[in-house]
Design an enzyme around this catalytic site. Sequence first.
Site, PDB file in Angstrom:
ATOM      1  N   CYS A 171       0.822  -1.225   0.000  1.00 28.77           N
ATOM      2  CA  CYS A 171       0.000   0.000   0.000  1.00 28.77           C
ATOM      3  C   CYS A 171       0.852   1.270   0.000  1.00 28.77           C
ATOM      4  O   CYS A 171       0.320   2.371  -0.129  1.00 28.77           O
ATOM      5  CB  CYS A 171      -0.963  -0.017   1.170  1.00 28.77           C
ATOM      6  SG  CYS A 171      -2.100  -1.406   1.100  1.00 28.77           S
ATOM      7  N   HIS A 177      -3.071   7.152   3.050  1.00 31.60           N
ATOM      8  CA  HIS A 177      -3.588   5.899   2.481  1.00 31.60           C
ATOM      9  C   HIS A 177      -4.878   5.544   3.212  1.00 31.60           C
ATOM     10  O   HIS A 177      -4.931   5.552   4.452  1.00 31.60           O
ATOM     11  CB  HIS A 177      -2.522   4.813   2.673  1.00 31.60           C
ATOM     12  CG  HIS A 177      -3.032   3.445   2.440  1.00 31.60           C
ATOM     13  ND1 HIS A 177      -3.746   3.099   1.307  1.00 31.60           N
ATOM     14  CD2 HIS A 177      -2.951   2.310   3.187  1.00 31.60           C
ATOM     15  CE1 HIS A 177      -4.076   1.819   1.378  1.00 31.60           C
ATOM     16  NE2 HIS A 177      -3.617   1.320   2.505  1.00 31.60           N
ATOM     17  N   ASN A 227     -10.149   0.185   1.070  1.00 32.60           N
ATOM     18  CA  ASN A 227      -8.691   0.248   0.922  1.00 32.60           C
ATOM     19  C   ASN A 227      -8.326  -0.228  -0.487  1.00 32.60           C
ATOM     20  O   ASN A 227      -8.395  -1.416  -0.780  1.00 32.60           O
ATOM     21  CB  ASN A 227      -8.051  -0.647   1.995  1.00 32.60           C
ATOM     22  CG  ASN A 227      -6.533  -0.684   1.904  1.00 32.60           C
ATOM     23  OD1 ASN A 227      -5.951  -0.304   0.895  1.00 32.60           O
ATOM     24  ND2 ASN A 227      -5.901  -1.158   2.957  1.00 32.60           N
TER      25      ASN A 227
HETATM   26  N1  COA Z   1     -17.383  -8.421  11.274  1.00 32.63           N
HETATM   27  C1  COA Z   1     -17.711  -8.705  12.543  1.00 32.63           C
HETATM   28  N2  COA Z   1     -16.820  -9.047  13.477  1.00 32.63           N
HETATM   29  C2  COA Z   1     -15.532  -9.098  13.109  1.00 32.63           C
HETATM   30  C3  COA Z   1     -15.114  -8.816  11.808  1.00 32.63           C
HETATM   31  C4  COA Z   1     -16.098  -8.463  10.869  1.00 32.63           C
HETATM   32  N3  COA Z   1     -15.794  -8.169   9.593  1.00 32.63           N
HETATM   33  N4  COA Z   1     -13.771  -8.947  11.736  1.00 32.63           N
HETATM   34  C5  COA Z   1     -13.345  -9.285  12.959  1.00 32.63           C
HETATM   35  N5  COA Z   1     -14.410  -9.403  13.784  1.00 32.63           N
HETATM   36  C6  COA Z   1     -14.428  -9.756  15.202  1.00 32.63           C
HETATM   37  C7  COA Z   1     -13.212 -10.499  15.651  1.00 32.63           C
HETATM   38  O1  COA Z   1     -13.360 -11.873  15.370  1.00 32.63           O
HETATM   39  C8  COA Z   1     -13.187 -10.205  17.123  1.00 32.63           C
HETATM   40  O2  COA Z   1     -14.129 -11.040  17.741  1.00 32.63           O
HETATM   41  P1  COA Z   1     -13.825 -11.625  19.231  1.00 32.63           P
HETATM   42  O3  COA Z   1     -13.713 -10.422  20.127  1.00 32.63           O
HETATM   43  O4  COA Z   1     -15.016 -12.464  19.496  1.00 32.63           O
HETATM   44  O5  COA Z   1     -12.544 -12.380  19.100  1.00 32.63           O
HETATM   45  C9  COA Z   1     -13.730  -8.775  17.200  1.00 32.63           C
HETATM   46  O6  COA Z   1     -14.412  -8.543  15.967  1.00 32.63           O
HETATM   47  C10 COA Z   1     -12.661  -7.734  17.378  1.00 32.63           C
HETATM   48  O7  COA Z   1     -11.612  -8.002  16.470  1.00 32.63           O
HETATM   49  P2  COA Z   1     -10.330  -7.107  16.409  1.00 32.63           P
HETATM   50  O8  COA Z   1      -9.384  -7.695  15.422  1.00 32.63           O
HETATM   51  O9  COA Z   1      -9.858  -6.854  17.801  1.00 32.63           O
HETATM   52  O10 COA Z   1     -10.958  -5.757  15.829  1.00 32.63           O
HETATM   53  P3  COA Z   1     -10.246  -4.372  15.598  1.00 32.63           P
HETATM   54  O11 COA Z   1     -10.918  -3.325  16.355  1.00 32.63           O
HETATM   55  O12 COA Z   1      -8.741  -4.485  15.702  1.00 32.63           O
HETATM   56  O13 COA Z   1     -10.577  -4.097  14.064  1.00 32.63           O
HETATM   57  C11 COA Z   1      -9.556  -4.171  11.908  1.00 32.63           C
HETATM   58  C12 COA Z   1     -10.094  -5.001  13.064  1.00 32.63           C
HETATM   59  C13 COA Z   1      -9.029  -5.140  10.860  1.00 32.63           C
HETATM   60  C14 COA Z   1     -10.674  -3.340  11.327  1.00 32.63           C
HETATM   61  C15 COA Z   1      -8.429  -3.237  12.434  1.00 32.63           C
HETATM   62  O14 COA Z   1      -7.518  -3.974  13.236  1.00 32.63           O
HETATM   63  C16 COA Z   1      -7.677  -2.597  11.319  1.00 32.63           C
HETATM   64  O15 COA Z   1      -8.236  -1.896  10.490  1.00 32.63           O
HETATM   65  N6  COA Z   1      -6.356  -2.780  11.271  1.00 32.63           N
HETATM   66  C17 COA Z   1      -5.567  -2.230  10.197  1.00 32.63           C
HETATM   67  C18 COA Z   1      -5.731  -3.102   8.999  1.00 32.63           C
HETATM   68  C19 COA Z   1      -5.266  -2.438   7.758  1.00 32.63           C
HETATM   69  O16 COA Z   1      -5.428  -1.270   7.588  1.00 32.63           O
HETATM   70  N7  COA Z   1      -4.688  -3.230   6.855  1.00 32.63           N
HETATM   71  C20 COA Z   1      -4.210  -2.759   5.605  1.00 32.63           C
HETATM   72  C21 COA Z   1      -3.060  -1.864   5.798  1.00 32.63           C
HETATM   73  S1  COA Z   1      -2.423  -1.353   4.280  1.00 32.63           S
END
Ligand code: COA
Length: 329
Positions: free
Chosen positions: A112, A251, A281
């Site tokens: 990215c 980004h 994204n």
């Molecule tokens: N829908 C519903 N629940 C979801 C889910 C979805 N699409 N994806 C994950 N969950 C659940 C998880 O399983 C977890 O459940 P649990 O508490 O029962 O284990 C809960 O939601 C929380 O998950 P978590 O990973 O702690 O959420 P988060 O607040 O960290 O958000 C992202 C997840 C991916 C949105 C966040 O971490 C993020 O955006 N990170 C950066 C990713 C990114 O930008 N990547 C590309 C970079 S170029």
Amino acid sequence: MPHARITGVGSYLPDAILTNADLESMVDTSDEWIVTRTGIRERRLAAPGETTSDLAAHAALRALADAGLEPRDVDLLVVGTSSPDKIFPSTACITAAKIGAACPAVDVMAACTSFVYALHHATCAIEAGRARTVLVIGADALTRHVDFTDRTTCVLFGDGAGAFVVQAGDEQGVLAIDLGADGTRGDVLEIPACGAAMPASEEVLAKRFQFIRMNGQEVFKFAVRVIPQSVKAALAASGLAVEQIDWLVPHQANQRILDTIADRLGLPHERVFSNIATTGNTSAASIPLAVDALYTGRNLHPGSVVGLVGFGAGLTWGYALVRWTKEAR
Ligand code: COA
């Protein structure tokens, strides 16, 4: 020394829209969860048969038209992408053929952050006197590498392309660029298979290793730590202060990442551009897509100071500080 300045901008989004409601019928998720955690409401999908080079070619022709140039005027073409049409030939070569450009063409792969790296290559070539007119494209059809049974990744990504024409001139458009990479953290965000390390096989498909795998929380923590540092480094190199940034264009990965970066820099949220709600994204495409939206919205004027922020797999990051030199379109 010649300076690099942006003289044309263009972008392209495929027609098909994938909404959060559509995703609700595919995996165990909800519109409420996706919007609250990411800010994303919908994203675009490349049509069947439409490839990264198709997206790139559309954006490139629009950027060239904006600059009043023809494909034959380009003397270097750089495509930032992590979803190349093929391993080789490069997507840059395929794109050059599609638009009718006959010049050196190369892909830059920094996930990215690819667009900021590609802009860096263009700027270096111009400042060294090795090129006068460079077409810099960020294009990705990353949904082709998304596992639509994995709710932790499939809600995030979309397809698209954006392009800059960067030309040599007396006015300094690209003021400073700060790049970084930490290859020790490659496993945080990766596509494990279908490269030379793990060629495609039945086992790869069974384990779904051909798709994106991500530790979302680690990516989040990395981005909000490293980006403010990178912005400050480029500002220091150019002698500007954070208050002088008219627009920060990060980004578009997650609205909460954008908000946290703004807070850590002390920048008002309204000066941090976001179109993530409608694009998701789009990886290498997200920065030029966002700049084109700002530009066509008549928000950029000669003298505007714009910061372009990339981060992603590698882990990689990059920040380009740009002084806008074009009239609003
Ligand atoms: N829908 C519903 N629940 C979801 C889910 C979805 N699409 N994806 C994950 N969950 C659940 C998880 O399983 C977890 O459940 P649990 O508490 O029962 O284990 C809960 O939601 C929380 O998950 P978590 O990973 O702690 O959420 P988060 O607040 O960290 O958000 C992202 C997840 C991916 C949105 C966040 O971490 C993020 O955006 N990170 C950066 C990713 C990114 O930008 N990547 C590309 C970079 S170029």
